[in-house]
Design an enzyme around this catalytic site. Structure first.
Site: not given
Ligand code: SAM
Length: 255
Positions: A101
């Protein structure tokens, strides 16, 4: 029995190549160390500029959040070829179709949690581990779930290398939370869903707050802060956002 005897001629003169290498290698190592140091200084300057330009002037006032984001090297959390963009205020690709993000959004969401240092925090969507590291500096224990094993593994080795011993990662569907480690004082969901997953709400402590982007995929999403007050949801709608979708069981959840 056949026996092969390897003999080493210890009296042999070093080759011309070996002599040249022994002369140039220490020099090359010095040049390389100077290059790494110059790069490091550039990143320090870029990080300081990001804090002032993108966070302080845009309403991030929590000194602990500013300090944490001033200390964490975001360049380590992005792919090597994107490192020069690490301090631009935008999301960057981290592979597997996912993103880290933008710094402002990380700061904004973290500030909304009002962490004092004693909290147990659950994060859904470890991604690169950058937000996890920021939380790791600001609260007592962080539990973070990522659904893509490759991302979780990469984040884990980096966070261990950086010495975060209060951060616990697991691979799984964040929809179900981490009941054995709950209840949590704060829950941060970094992917968007049409509604709050019921297990996460149950794992939030009374008085605790949950931050997450609410909205359908590819449609307008709203970042909300939901506080548990006498067991009820107090919802604050904060701003429009664009996040990758929460995948997994939420897609089958029609309740
Ligand atoms: N906070 C992270 C960073 O600093 O890099 C960015 C997160 S990214 C916007 C959203 C993340 O949520 C992705 O890595 C994705 O794979 C994960 N994600 C999506 N659905 C998910 C789920 N049901 N359970 C766990 N993680 C999930």
């Amino acid at each position: 029995m056949n026996t092969t005897i390897l003999s080493l001629n210890l009296n042999r003169k070093p080759s011309v190549l070996a002599t040249l290498l022994s002369f140039f290698l220490p020099t090359l190592a010095l040049v390389d160390a100077a290059h790494v140091e110059r790069n490091r200084e550039q990143f320090v300057r870029a990080r300081r500029a990001m804090i002032e330009r993108d966070l302080m002037t845009r309403g991030i006032r929590d000194a602990r959040v500013l300090e944490a984001m001033g200390a964490i090297e975001r360049e380590l959390f992005v792919p090597e070829k994107l490192r020069s963009l690490a301090y631009e205020d935008r999301p960057l690709s981290i592979g597997e179709g996912q993103t880290i993000s933008q710094p402002y959004m990380v700061a904004f969401m973290t500030q909304l949690l009002s962490l004092k240092g004693t909290e147990r925090v659950l994060e859904i969507g470890t991604g690169s581990g950058y937000q996890t590291a920021v939380l790791g500096k600001l609260a007592a224990e962080i539990y973070s779930i990522e659904i893509i094993p490759k991302l979780s593994d990469r984040a884990k080795s980096l966070l261990v290398q950086l010495g975060f011993d209060n951060v616990h990662l697991k691979v799984g569907d964040g929809f179900f939370g981490w009941a054995e480690q709950g209840p949590f004082d704060a829950i941060l969901v970094t992917a968007a869903a049409p509604k709050i997953p019921e297990p996460l709400w149950r794992q939030l402590r009374e008085g605790g707050r949950l931050i997450m982007p609410l909205g359908a995929e590819r449609q307008a999403q709203t970042l909300v802060r939901v506080t548990k007050s006498d067991g009820k949801q107090v919802v604050e709608e904060l701003t429009g956002v664009v996040f990758v979708p929460l995948t997994g069981a939420i897609r089958q959840d029609r309740r």
